[in-house]
Design an enzyme around this catalytic site. Sequence first.
Site, short mmCIF file in Angstrom:
data_model
loop_
_atom_site.label_atom_id
_atom_site.label_comp_id
_atom_site.label_asym_id
_atom_site.label_seq_id
_atom_site.Cartn_x
_atom_site.Cartn_y
_atom_site.Cartn_z
CG ASP A 56 -91.72 -73.02 -11.14
OD1 ASP A 56 -92.09 -71.75 -11.49
OD2 ASP A 56 -92.12 -73.43 -10.03
NE ARG B 272 -93.33 -67.64 -13.08
CZ ARG B 272 -92.99 -68.61 -12.34
NH1 ARG B 272 -92.14 -69.69 -12.80
NH2 ARG B 272 -93.42 -68.99 -11.20
CG ASP C 190 -92.34 -77.48 -5.28
OD1 ASP C 190 -91.81 -78.75 -5.17
OD2 ASP C 190 -91.53 -76.52 -5.43
CG ASN C 191 -90.91 -76.96 -9.51
OD1 ASN C 191 -91.30 -75.93 -9.10
ND2 ASN C 191 -89.69 -77.49 -9.59
CE LYS D 14 -88.74 -67.85 -10.94
NZ LYS D 14 -88.49 -69.40 -11.78
N GLY E 28 -94.29 -72.70 -0.95
CA GLY E 28 -95.06 -71.53 -1.20
C GLY E 28 -94.31 -70.44 -2.36
#
EC number: 2.7.7.-
Length: 525
Positions: free
Chosen positions: A278, A192, A268-269, A129, A107
């Site tokens: 990322d 971002r 997850d990237n 971020k 997450g």
Amino acid sequence: MPTSAAVQTDDSLASPFDWPGRPHAAPGFARLGERFLTRLPPVPMPAAPYLVGFSPEAAAPLGLSRAGLDTPAGLDVFVGNAIAAWSDPLATVYSGHQFGVWAGQLGDGRALLLAELQTADGPCEVQLKGAGLTPYSRMGDGRAVLRSSIREFLCSEAMAGLGIPTTRALCVIGADAPVRRETIETAAVVTRLAPSFVRFGHFEHFAANEKLPELRALADFVIDRFYPACRAEPQPYLALLREVGRRTAALIAQWQAVGFCHGVMNTDNMSILGLTLDYGPFGFLDGFDANHICNHSDTGGRYAYAQQPQIAYWNLFCLAQALLPLCGSDPTAFTDLSDEAQAQPAIDAAQEALLVYRDTYGEAFYARYRAKLGLTQAHDGDEALFGDLFKLLHTQRADYTLFFRHLADVRRDDTPAQAQARTVRDVFFDRDSADAWLAAYRQRLQTEPAPDAARAEAMRRVNPKYVLRNHLAEIAIRRAGEKDFSEVENLRAVLARPFDDHPGFEHYAGPAPDWAASLEVSCSS
């Protein structure tokens, strides 16, 4: 859309910050509901914020200027000290495979989605971020550091300048608050931008937890928002898988062509939209090494440069597994994967859908390299020519970017004296071996219809003069640590137009100095 009051216990973080012509804010991912996210405010910085870097190119669709952002109210919103009325901050939940191992729930551990703004270019999610702890922070502190934030800011904009699909970076804001990593570092927040930050891992999360209605809702959201043509297909979820595979293949071919190493291609990237996502321990090749590992934490070389195409396919396989419950013969029903009679047709269909990755990657890869070599036609001997080139570059560790940039100067009818004088030879230590390949290349150019001058111009449009080499980022980071942000701005401006000449900044185009060999980047950001 809920207002920021939905995530506050009082009005202490409310901010009137806005700007003329701001695009309309509308619910995007937030409409999926609480099963997908947690609404919460950012954690304010304990020190005064200051602007480190700003991208006018990224800001243009938002109608936001540097002067408009660089105010006390603007800095407070984009560092997380305040919440504007148009903002509805939230963190999303996802899971994923990290270094090939199932990591379970992950997450947004330090990122908050502020809003979705409807620009002329389409939806644009605005994400902070480094905004503090979230329910998904696990063992982290929710913060980002100045070092990694500058790297992400610069590389996001550099990739955009190269024409490679990527998330964007609006700005970096620093604050002199200590953050503990391997040493004590300075806190920062990078803003971002992307049409969506949905990852492969979002789908993996709901599939792994057998939350099939949520899995379908997420897939429907992505299809309806970003892949509407899939809705007309008999099997819309298989069509989605094919289209994601196609976009991912095209993206990886672009990475390979410019010598970009992502460094941490966990599921997850991976962006569901085929964006570079990322920026952590990334790097661009200096001397060409097919086995280059840019991430110091990647001790096994899983994410080495040459491995990236296969890893992307592996990640797509994980996405396909997550989508299997939606890939049966009846797309309106869930496939019972415990029933072989239902499961096997879905598996076969998903595997067939993934074939598009292999085909698209091969086509895109050779198209990219033909363009880099100035070849407008495909010939039977091209694969051998490419293969010999890669062996030559690898054996001699020739500077990848400089080689292709200087190759444009070669002429098909070079005399021996002219051939000896070409700058492209200077990137090799064994020039006899280089001369042999260059002779074969000149012979190949004889079959090309375009004049040398036109070919050279076309090559310079696809072979950048400037890339974000690690030592350039390091110099900018060190100066920023001394509150000199001019190098961040100069580098950003040059990298926004990497194919152009930039008088006064030729040093950015040079090879890496010897001291750069000691630079290491890792996941400790």
